[in-house]
Write an enzyme that holds these catalytic residues in place. Structure first.
Site, PDB file in Angstrom:
ATOM      1  N   HIS A 129      -4.332   6.150  -3.310  1.00  0.00           N
ATOM      2  CA  HIS A 129      -4.161   4.973  -2.465  1.00  0.00           C
ATOM      3  C   HIS A 129      -3.415   4.399  -3.673  1.00  0.00           C
ATOM      4  CE1 HIS A 129      -7.131   5.783   0.709  1.00  0.00           C
ATOM      5  NE2 HIS A 129      -7.851   6.855  -0.179  1.00  0.00           N
ATOM      6  N   HIS A 134       0.334   5.556  -0.195  1.00  0.00           N
ATOM      7  CA  HIS A 134      -0.411   6.957   0.031  1.00  0.00           C
ATOM      8  C   HIS A 134       0.266   8.061  -0.607  1.00  0.00           C
ATOM      9  CE1 HIS A 134      -3.161   4.192   2.139  1.00  0.00           C
ATOM     10  NE2 HIS A 134      -3.640   4.725   1.683  1.00  0.00           N
ATOM     11  N   ASP A 166       0.948  -1.249   0.074  1.00  0.00           N
ATOM     12  CA  ASP A 166       0.084  -0.029   0.466  1.00  0.00           C
ATOM     13  C   ASP A 166       1.024   0.949  -0.286  1.00  0.00           C
ATOM     14  OD1 ASP A 166      -2.312   1.103   0.645  1.00  0.00           O
ATOM     15  OD2 ASP A 166      -2.434   0.938   2.426  1.00  0.00           O
TER      16      ASP A 166
HETATM   17 ZN    ZN Z   1      -5.154   3.689   1.666  1.00  0.00          ZN
END
Ligand code: ZN
Ligand code: ZN
Length: 678
Positions: free
Chosen positions: A550, A420, A418
Site C-alpha cells: 500500500h 496498491h 492511494d
Molecule cells: Zn491500502
C-alpha cells in the site's frame, strides 16, 4: 565498610568498577566536572538488554506513564543523585537530549505546585506531567483561581527557582503514605497511590524545600536548573473526566533551559498562529466545515477547489507517467467484504456503523485496499502482468471521536491518494525504490526541501504478534533497507513499530517552521493477499501469492492541503494559487482594456479575476493583496496605449510596466516549472 562493587558500562565502551551506591553525578564528576554540570539526569539500561529506541514517540502525557511500573528491559531515566546498586549501562542525559526537556518541564510542574501551595495553602494537589509543549498541574480549591492569580503564581515560581532547592527523593511505606494523604483530605494523591502502587510497596516522594510530592521522578537536580518558565493558561477539568466529580483547576505552563530557547518557542507559536490553516481557510475562502453537515467533513469552496484540482491533476498525470493505472471504487460495499478483509474485526471501531439495505448490510469504506484487490482478482494474472499498480484518489470515511477533529488535519471523511502494488518477490525492491522516488518528487514539487525517513520493522522476539512467514518479513525488511540504501537516504529504524501485517517506510516532511508532518507511507502487507487468496501464475507455471504494497504520498489530500496552507502561510506559488493574477482598472474607461487583458491571460491558461467594481484603485489593490494574489496588474491610460501592464508582485511591490506578451510568457514559464519564486 562493604567492599561490594558494581560495573557501570559507559557509552564509549569503558566499564567502571565503582562501589555500590555510587551516583551517576559522581561518575559524571569523575569524568569531568563540566560534563556533570551539563547533565540533567541519567539513562540506565540493563547490561545485555537489546537497545530499544528512547521513548520519543511516546510524548503524550498520561498519569499511567508517570507512575506505572516500567518494562524491565527498557531504558530507565533516573535522577543524577540516584545511588546505583546493580551492574548497568549508563548514559548521561544532557540538555540537548530529547528526554531532558521533558524532565525539566515536569520539574517545573513541581515548582508550580510549590508556588501554589505557598500562596494558597488550602489547595489539594492532583498531578503535574510534562506535555508536548510544556507541563500542567491539576489543583483543587473551593475558590477557583482567577486569571490575576497566574501572574502572582509566576512570580512566586521565580522565587522558588532563585532559592535553587535540590529535588530530594524520599520513600515511605505505601500504607503510611495513604494514611497521611487521607488525613489531609488529599483525595487525588490517595487515588494515584492506590492505583499505581501495590500493597507492601515503598512509594517515592520528592522534596524541594518544604514542598513534598508523591512522584516517581526523575527530576533535574535542583529548582535553579529551570532557567526560563512561563505560566500560560488556566482551564477547568473534572476530576477523572467525570462531571459528577469535583471540578479541578488545570494550570498550564512551559519551561526551557534558556530564556533564548523560550523566546524562540513563543516566536514560533506566534508565527504558527498566523499560519493556522483554519484561519487562512476562512480568510482566503478556501474551505469550510459546516455545523449542519457534521464535524470533520470538509466543504471545498471554489478557491480551495481549484488548488485541489491542480494537486489532483498533477498526481494523476504523475501516476500515469510512472506506470500506474487509475481506478475508481465504490464508497459503500457489502459488510461481507469487510469481514473477509478483516476490517470488521480489527478496524470496526474506526468504521461507520452498517446500513441495512434490502439485500444485505453495507458499510462506508475506511480504506481503498479491498476495492483494489477485487479489481486485481477479477482477471487471471500471470507473472508477465506484474507489477499491477492500481491508483485512486479514493474517499474514505473513518470514525473519529467528537471533539478530536481539527480543521483539515483530523477529519471524518478524506481523500487518500492511494495505490496498491501487486508484484513478484523479485520485483519488490525496484518497486520500493520507485515509490521513494515518487514521494521525493511530491515533496520537492510542493516546496518541501527537508524530510525524515523512518523504517518500522518487527520485533522477531515477539513472533506471535505478526502475520506472515519469517521469510516474508526478512524479504520485506531487506528490500525496504536496500531500497533506502540504493537511494542514499538516511533513515531511522524503529524495531517493533511495524503493523502486524508488514513493515513500512514513513516519510515525514519538515515545514518552513521546522514542524514535522507524517504524510507518505510505503507499507507491506502479508495479510490481505492471504485473506483474499490472491494469485498469479509464475514462470514455473505454478500459482503463487503476489507481494502487496500500500502506498500513499500526499497521505490525505485534505491534510496535505492543510499543511500546504500553513507552509506557505496562504501565499501559494503561482502554479497553485487559486487566483494567479488580479486585474485593477483605474477607472471605468479602462474596463474594456481590462477585459481584453483578462481574455488573453485566460487564453494562456492563467487564472484571472477583474475587479471592475466602482471602487478606488487602492482599495482594489488592497483586496487582492489580502487574498495573497501573486500578481496584481493595474491599468491606466498609459498601459492601455502601449498594450502593457503595470505589475505588482507579491512580496516585492511595484515592478513597473511590462509589455503584456512578456508578462504572459513569464507567468507560463513559472507555472510550467512549478516554481516557488515569483
Ligand atoms: Zn491500502
Ligand atoms: Zn515529579
Amino acid at each position: 565498610m562493604s567492599s561490594k562493587t558494581i560495573a557501570v558500562h559507559l557509552p564509549d565502551g569503558a566499564i567502571r568498577e565503582v562501589p555500590t551506591g555510587t551516583t551517576p553525578l559522581e561518575i559524571a564528576n569523575s569524568i569531568s566536572p563540566r560534563l556533570a554540570a551539563a547533565s540533567v539526569a541519567a539513562r540506565l539500561t540493563p547490561v545485555g538488554a537489546a537497545v530499544k529506541p528512547s521513548s520519543a514517540a511516546d510524548e503524550h502525557a498520561s498519569e499511567a506513564a508517570m507512575y506505572a511500573a516500567e518494562d524491565a528491559a527498557a531504558p530507565r531515566l533516573v535522577d543524577l543523585a540516584m545511588p546505583l546498586t546493580t551492574d548497568t549501562c549508563l548514559e548521561l542525559v544532557k540538555e540537548n537530549d530529547p528526554d531532558a526537556l521533558k524532565i525539566l518541564r515536569h520539574s517545573a510542574a513541581h515548582v508550580l505546585a510549590t508556588a501554589v501551595l505557598e500562596l494558597f495553602p488550602e489547595t489539594k494537589l492532583g498531578h503535574g506531567p510534562a506535555t508536548d509543549s510544556g507541563f500542567f498541574y491539576d489543583f483543587h480549591r473551593e475558590k477557583p483561581f482567577i486569571p490575576e492569580d497566574l501572574a502572582r503564581i509566576e512570580s512566586k515560581m521565580a522565587e522558588v527557582i532563585a532559592r535553587d532547592e535540590p529535588f530530594k527523593r524520599e520513600s515511605a511505606p505505601r500504607e503510611k503514605a495513604l494514611e497521611e494523604f487521607a488525613l489531609d483530605g488529599d483525595f487525588m494523591k490517595t487515588h494515584f497511590v492506590t492505583k499505581f502502587t501495590a500493597p507492601g510497596d515503598q512509594v517515592s516522594f520528592y522534596r524541594n524545600g518544604k514542598f513534598v510530592d508523591f512522584c516517581r521522578g526523575p527530576h533535574v537536580p535542583s529548582t535553579g536548573r529551570v532557567k526560563a518558565v512561563k505560566v500560560t493558561s488556566l482551564a477547568g477539568a473534572y476530576w477523572l473526566g467525570d462531571e459528577k466529580n469535583p471540578q479541578l483547576q488545570r494550570i498550564y505552563g512551559t519551561a526551557f533551559f534558556s530564556q533564548k530557547a523560550m523566546d524562540e518557542h513563543f516566536a514560533r507559536l506566534e508565527e504558527a498562529a498566523k499560519r493556522d490553516h483554519r484561519l487562512l481557510g476562512k480568510q482566503l475562502d478556501l474551505f469550510s466545515i459546516q455545523e449542519l453537515a457534521g464535524a470533520g467533513l470538509i466543504f471545498w469552496h471554489p478557491k480551495g477547489g481549484i488548488v485541489r484540482k491542480v494537486m489532483e491533476d498533477w498526481m494523476r498525470e504523475e501516476c500515469l507517467r510512472r506506470g500506474y493505472s487509475l481506478v475508481f471504487t465504490p464508497h459503500v460495499m457489502r459488510r461481507e467484504l469487510w469481514k473477509i478483509s478483516g476490517h470488521e474485526g480489527f478496524y470496526a471501531g474506526n468504521m461507520y456503523t452498517p446500513m441495512e439495505l434490502d439485500d444485505a448490510e453495507y458499510r462506508l469504506k475506511p480504506m481503498n485496499c479491498p476495492g483494489h484487490i477485487l479489481i486485481y482478482k477479477n482477471s487471471p494474472r500471470s507473472y508477465r502482468d506484474l507489477p499491477v499498480r492500481l491508483a485512486e484518489l479514493g474517499n474514505v470515511y473513518r470514525y473519529e471521536r467528537s471533539g478530536t477533529m481539527h480543521g483539515l488535519l483530523r477529519v471524518r471523511g478524506f481523500t487518500q491518494d492511494d495505490a496498491h502494488i501487486f508484484c513478484t518477490p523479485g520485483q519488490i525492491e525496484d518497486e520500493v525504490v520507485a515509490c521513494i522516488d515518487f514521494a521525493e518528487s511530491v515533496l520537492k514539487t510542493f516546496g518541501f526541501h527537508e524530510f525524515l525517513v523512518e523504517l518500522s520493522t518487527w520485533d522477531p522476539n515477539d513472533r506471535a504478534h505478526y502475520a506472515g512467514s519469517d521469510e516474508n518479513w526478512n524479504l520485506a525488511v531487506g528490500s525496504l533497507q536496500r531500497a533506502l540504501d540504493r537511494k542514499g537516504i538516511a533513515y531511522k529504524t524503529i524495531p517493533g513499530e511495524a503493523a502486524f501485517y508488514g513493515p513500512k517506510i514513513d516519510i515525514k516532511l519538515v515545514d518552513v517552521l521546522g514542524r514535522l508532518w507524517q504524510l507518505s507511507t510505503v507499507q507491506f502487507d502479508f495479510n490481505l493477499p492471504a485473506r483474499f487468496e490472491l494469485e498469479y501464475v509464475g514462470e514455473d507455471g505454478e500459482r503463487h501469492q503476489p507481494v502487496m504494497v500500500h502506498r500513499a504520498l500526499f497521505g490525505s489530500v485534505e491534510r496535505f492541503f492543510g499543511v500546504l496552507i500553513e507552509h506557505y502561510a496562504g501565499a501559494f506559488p503561482l502554479w497553485l494559487a487559486p487566483v494567479q493574477i488580479g486585474l485593477v482598472p483605474i477607472s471605468e474607461r479602462h474596463h474594456e482594456y481590462a477585459h481584453k487583458v483578462e481574455a488573453e491571460l485566460k487564453a494562456a491558461g492563467l487564472r484571472v479575476e477583474v475587479d471592475d467594481r466602482n471602487e478606488k484603485m487602492n482599495g482594489k489593490i488592497r483586496d487582492f493583496a489580502n487574498q495573497k494574489t501573486p500578481y496584481i496588474l493595474v491599468f491606466g491610460d498609459k498601459e492601455q496605449e502601449a498594450n502593457a501592464v503595470s505589475v505588482r508582485t507579491r512580496g516585492k511591490g511595484d515592478q513597473g510596466s511590462m509589455p503584456l506578451a512578456e508578462f504572459i510568457a513569464k507567468c507560463k514559464k513559472l507555472v510550467e516549472s512549478q516554481s516557488t519564486e515569483l
